[in-house]
Every structure is written in structure tokens, then in C-alpha cells.
Scaffold this active site. Structure first.
Site, mmCIF file in Angstrom:
data_model
loop_
_atom_site.group_PDB
_atom_site.id
_atom_site.type_symbol
_atom_site.label_atom_id
_atom_site.label_comp_id
_atom_site.label_asym_id
_atom_site.label_seq_id
_atom_site.Cartn_x
_atom_site.Cartn_y
_atom_site.Cartn_z
ATOM 1 N N CYS A 130 1.055 -1.272 0.154
ATOM 2 C CA CYS A 130 -0.354 0.109 -0.143
ATOM 3 C C CYS A 130 0.854 1.391 0.012
ATOM 4 C CB CYS A 130 -1.212 -0.103 0.837
ATOM 5 S SG CYS A 130 -1.761 -1.715 1.751
ATOM 6 N N ALA A 131 1.599 1.515 -1.388
ATOM 7 C CA ALA A 131 2.555 2.174 -1.125
ATOM 8 C C ALA A 131 2.301 4.012 -0.944
ATOM 9 C CB ALA A 131 3.641 2.316 -2.270
ATOM 10 N N GLY A 132 0.854 4.468 -1.711
ATOM 11 C CA GLY A 132 0.524 5.928 -1.351
ATOM 12 C C GLY A 132 0.496 6.124 -0.578
ATOM 13 N N GLY A 157 5.896 7.715 1.024
ATOM 14 C CA GLY A 157 6.943 8.312 1.754
ATOM 15 C C GLY A 157 7.546 6.454 2.166
ATOM 16 N N GLU A 174 0.489 0.388 -5.490
ATOM 17 C CA GLU A 174 -1.015 0.578 -4.745
ATOM 18 C C GLU A 174 -2.220 1.001 -6.312
ATOM 19 O OE1 GLU A 174 -3.231 4.125 -3.536
ATOM 20 O OE2 GLU A 174 -1.815 3.740 -2.680
ATOM 21 N N ASP A 196 -4.825 -2.823 -7.404
ATOM 22 C CA ASP A 196 -5.951 -3.267 -6.196
ATOM 23 C C ASP A 196 -4.717 -4.213 -5.239
ATOM 24 O OD1 ASP A 196 -6.788 -5.136 -4.349
ATOM 25 O OD2 ASP A 196 -8.983 -4.639 -5.260
ATOM 26 N N CYS A 242 -2.051 3.248 10.797
ATOM 27 C CA CYS A 242 -1.157 5.138 11.351
ATOM 28 C C CYS A 242 -2.584 5.449 12.230
ATOM 29 C CB CYS A 242 -1.288 5.872 10.798
ATOM 30 S SG CYS A 242 -0.708 7.147 11.390
#
Length: 502
Positions: A301-303, A306, A326, A353, A423
Site C-alpha cells: 500500500c505504497a501511496g 513516503g 498502489e 488492487d 496509523c
């Protein structure tokens, strides 16, 4: 002089003498134009309300559009974030002073009232200026009609201090509800944070955490490692010369407390980046065990890119390869841009996906799943999120998180490492998610993430991530939960799993 003596020949009363004094609140004396700094804050609140925008993305553009100087930009920033952060509490206070339900007010009028309330109750703004300038904003941007209501309501609000209002409104509330109003958090979020703290043996720290959520966050910087131009060392040195301080917890990180980030050397090139130290710490921890030749890494889930940029820079140093993934095209473009400073041979990008990553027919030695979540760990940086999220969001998100973990487990090589990151400290997204994953995948073993965090930390950081003495259960004991009031980072969760060797 008799009353009749003060009338002229037409029977109209004459002035009583001396210089005539106008009331400050007289319509002819009120500002009819919006102050530029307040107008910026109003526009940001409007974008947040109407477009589901994020203030931290909209505000810088509005400040540039208005050409605010440093002082006005700071005022607009404090006003914007403060009004958004305490929105629920201000709405409760405003509700005591409006003769109708707040939902019956036009949204722009309600936003203006919130801005006025923040100036009156939490900023060092003179009462007259706070009311007068807000009325001027309303007259300029909305119309003359609502200005009388705004004037009357804000004058009532200004009759008491913030502390007086909170004391009065919390007098008959329970502990959680009172803390929620006092610290401007939704009640359901306070309950979730309390539960998460208790699971980590920190139940008595709830008020401290809520207060930290309301503090203005520091800006964390990362200098990408490796043979880049300029180098991460060079850009961090320049940042320190410009007022940043090197992190006490992690090498390659710095804390910046003031000034324009965009002017620092290395930012334009993408080598110096804004990234929470917690995020940097976890990315480095994933790569702390010995890296073997030819390893393949995956950021599922790279987006917006960062962590992917940092992982790609580390991959280039180790001469291995990072696959970034992404699903959303516009976020994939952000990832592409974030990765651009790193040599192309170290990374590749897939737009798709994450749950279909098995289509690549490739196994990966290290995988990070920084899963979509409620974001309750980043309330300092995205103050509007606390009022935007609802408990119902959890149902969809936790299903997606589980599916992403399963997809990652399916392409994890034997003896490979899988980092699950959110997060958010909400237990449904953290401990429960890991417990369920372990029950579904008998070949996954939970490692002690504290050891890997300590391995890459500076001495003070290693000391800060020691396991708690009394967590509730093995998963809580072996996973790391960062906290704003303890680590100065977002409240990120980190679990590290290993797949059994063949």
C-alpha cells in the site's frame, strides 16, 4: 437645558454637544471586507466541509494564493487548525448561544462562527477584533443578512472564557464524555484510545494523550540514504544549519520547528522529505535483519510514497529490489514522483488492487502492509479527521485490512518477514487484526517488534521502545504501539511476522 430646548425648528433632537461618538458595533463602522488571513482560514474550512479536503493539503495553496507574509500565514494556520481541531467543542458552546439547531444554519455561517469562537476562546485576539473581523468576513463572503446573527452569537460566546464554558458544560457529564468535550475529541474516539492504552499497560495516560493530540505537531524530516544527489547526509546538514535538530531517536531523521520546508536544500530533488519519525523507524526496522543477495521487497500500500521512497533507497544500498503497489492512479503518480530520486533499477511500480498482488506470481522476502485505516493516530496532523470518521467506518476498513494481510501472506517467501502497520491505535485495527491473522495462517509466527525497532535506533530511541511490563496478552507484548505523548510521533502500530521456513 430642558428636553425641548434640544430640538430644532422641525422638532428633531439636536446633538447634545461635543464630538459625536459612534458605537463600535454600529453597522456603518463595521468592517465590510474580509481580512486576508481570516479569509484563508474560511476557504480551507469550506473546502474541508464541502469537498472532504484535507486542511494540510489545502492550506499551503491558499496561503500562497493570498500572498500572506510570515506573520499572517502563522495566524491563518493557527486559526484554521484550531477551529477544525476543536470543532465539536465549539459547536457545543455555540449551541448554547444560537436560538436554533446548528444543523439549521447554512454551513458557511457555521464555519464563520467556529472561526470566531476560536479567536475569542483560544487565541490572543482582542474581543472586539475577533467579533468585528468575523462579522466583516461574513458580510464580504456570505452577505449582510447573517452578519447580525454572527455578531450577537459571538458576543455571547465572548462573555466567558474557554475554561468557564468547559467547566459549565462538563459539570454533569461522565468521565469519558467530559474528557471528550474538554479535549475536543468525539466520545467514541476517546473510548477507543482508552482501550488501546489499557492494552499497552498505559491506562492512566489518557488525558495526556488527548492533550498531545491537540498540540501543534513538529515537522519530521528524513534524508534518503545512499548515493543520491544531493546525499541524505548533505541535505540533513543543511537542514540543521537552517534550524532543524537531528533526531535523538533515529539516525537520518530530523525535527524542524519553523520556516518554509520548501526552501530547504534537497526538498525539490525529493532527497529530503517530510515523514513522521515513527514511519521512518518502522521502515528501517523491517530491513534491520541481515539482507540477503537478490531479495525482493514489497510495499503493498505504497501511496503517497513516503515509506516507499525510504525503502527504495535502502533497497538500492543493499542492491535488492522493491516492488511498490498502489491501487489508485493519482496516488500511484505520487509514488512515482516520490521514488524518482532513487536509481530506477532498485524499484518498480504496479498500479493495482493490493488484494490481487498474487497475479505477479512472485514471492517476496520482506513485505510491508501499511494498511488503510481510520487514521486515529494522526489526529495532530489531520485535525478534521476526528470529526469526519465514525465507528461505522471500522467495519469496511477491518475487512480490507484482513484481506490485504491475507494477500501479503500468500506471496511471502518462506522465512520472509511481513510488517503490518497502521496509523491507528484502535484495537480492532491492531491487536485484534493480528490475532485473527495468526489464527488464519498457522505458518506465520509473531516476532518481538521491539527488538527490531531497538536494533535500528539510537541509544535514547532504543530505550524508548522497551516492552511494557504489563500488557494484556502476547500480541500486545510483542507489538509496538507508538504514542504522540511518549515518542513524539504519530500513534503508529507495528507488528512483525515471519513465515515458517520450508
Amino acid at each position: 437645558m430642558s428636553r425641548d430646548d434640544r430640538r430644532n425648528h422641525k422638532g428633531r433632537q439636536r446633538n447634545r454637544g461635543g464630538q459625536r461618538q459612534f458605537s463600535r458595533s454600529a453597522p456603518s463602522q463595521r468592517s465590510r471586507r474580509a481580512d486576508p488571513a481570516r479569509l484563508v482560514a474560511f476557504r480551507v474550512l469550506r473546502a474541508v466541509a464541502l469537498d472532504d479536503a484535507y486542511a494540510n493539503l489545502v492550506l499551503p495553496a491558499e496561503i500562497r494564493r493570498a500572498k500572506l507574509d510570515k506573520r499572517d500565514a502563522a495566524f491563518a494556520t493557527e486559526l484554521t487548525y484550531g477551529a477544525l481541531r476543536a470543532q465539536g467543542t465549539y459547536d457545543t458552546i455555540l449551541g448554547q448561544n444560537v436560538d436554533r439547531k446548528l444543523t439549521e444554519l447554512d454551513p458557511p455561517v457555521l464555519n464563520a462562527l467556529r472561526l470566531g469562537a476560536h479567536q475569542l476562546l483560544q487565541m490572543r485576539v482582542d474581543t472586539h477584533a475577533a467579533v468585528n473581523e468575523t462579522v466583516g468576513l461574513v458580510r464580504d463572503q456570505i452577505g449582510t443578512g447573517p452578519s447580525g446573527l454572527v455578531n450577537a452569537v459571538l458576543r455571547k460566546v465572548g462573555e466567558k472564557s474557554y475554561q468557564q464554558w468547559v467547566d459549565e458544560l462538563t459539570a454533569d457529564l461522565g468521565e469519558v464524555e467530559a474528557l471528550a468535550l474538554r479535549h475536543a475529541h468525539p466520545t467514541w474516539v476517546v473510548r477507543a484510545l482508552r482501550q488501546a492504552l489499557k492494552a499497552q499497560g498505559r491506562g492512566e495516560e489518557l488525558a495526556e494523550l488527548l492533550a498531545a493530540d491537540n498540540a501543534a505537531p513538529e515537522v519530521h524530516l528524513v534524508g534518503l540514504p545512499g548515493e543520491l544527489e544531493p546525499t541524505g547526509y548533505e541535505v540533513l546538514t543543511s537542514a540543521v544549519e537552517a534550524g532543524a535538530q537531528l533526531s535523538e531517536y533515529l539516525e537520518g531523521a530530523a525535527v524542524f520547528r519553523g520556516g518554509d520546508i520548501g526552501r530547504l536544500p534537497g526538498v525539490a530533488e525529493g532527497v529530503l522529505r517530510v515523514q513522521d519519525i515513527g514511519s521512518q523507524w518502522i521502515a528501517q526496522a523491517l530491513t534491520s535483519p541481515t539482507v540477503g543477495p537478490g531479495e525482493r521487497w514489497l510495499d503493498l500500500c505504497a501511496g503517497p510514497g513516503g515509506k516507499a521512497a525510504l525503502l527504495a533507497a535502502l533497497a538500492a544500498e543493499y542492491e535488492v529490489h522493491l516492488q511498490a503497489n498502489e491501487p489508485t492512479p493519482h496516488r500511484a503518480e505520487l509514488v512515482q514522483k516520490a521514488l524518482s530520486p532513487v536509481p530506477q533499477q532498485a524499484w518498480s511500480l504496479r498500479t493495482g488492487d493490493g488484494r490481487t498482488i498474487g497475479e505477479l506470481d512472485t514471492d517476496f522476502d520482506r513485505i510491508i502492509v501499511d494498511a488503510p485505516c481510520t487514521g486515529l493516530g494522526a489526529l495532530r496532523r489531520r485535525p478534521e479527521s476526528r470529526w469526519r470518521r465514525t465507528p461505522s467506518d471500522l467495519a469496511e476498513l477491518t475487512v480490507l485490512q484482513a484481506e490485504l494481510i491475507d494477500a501479503a501472506a500468500g506471496v511471502l517467501a518462506p522465512d520472509g518477514l511481513l510488517a503490518y502497520v497502521t496509523c491507528s491505535p484502535h484495537m480492532a485495527e491492531t491487536l485484534v487484526q493480528v490475532e485473527d491473522a495468526l489464527s488464519r495462517h498457522a505458518d506465520l509466527e509473531l516476532l518481538d517488534a521491539h527488538e527490531f525497532m531497538a536494533e535500528v535506533a539510537l541509544p535514547s530511541g532504543a530505550e524508548l521502545v522497551q516492552p511494557q511490563q504489563n500488557p494484556t496478552g502476547e500480541v500486545a507484548a510483542k507489538t509496538v504501539q507508538l504514542w504522540p505523548h511518549i515518542h513524539g510521533t504519530d500513534a503508529m502500530f507495528f507488528a512483525l511476522l515471519r513465515k515458517a521456513p520450508v
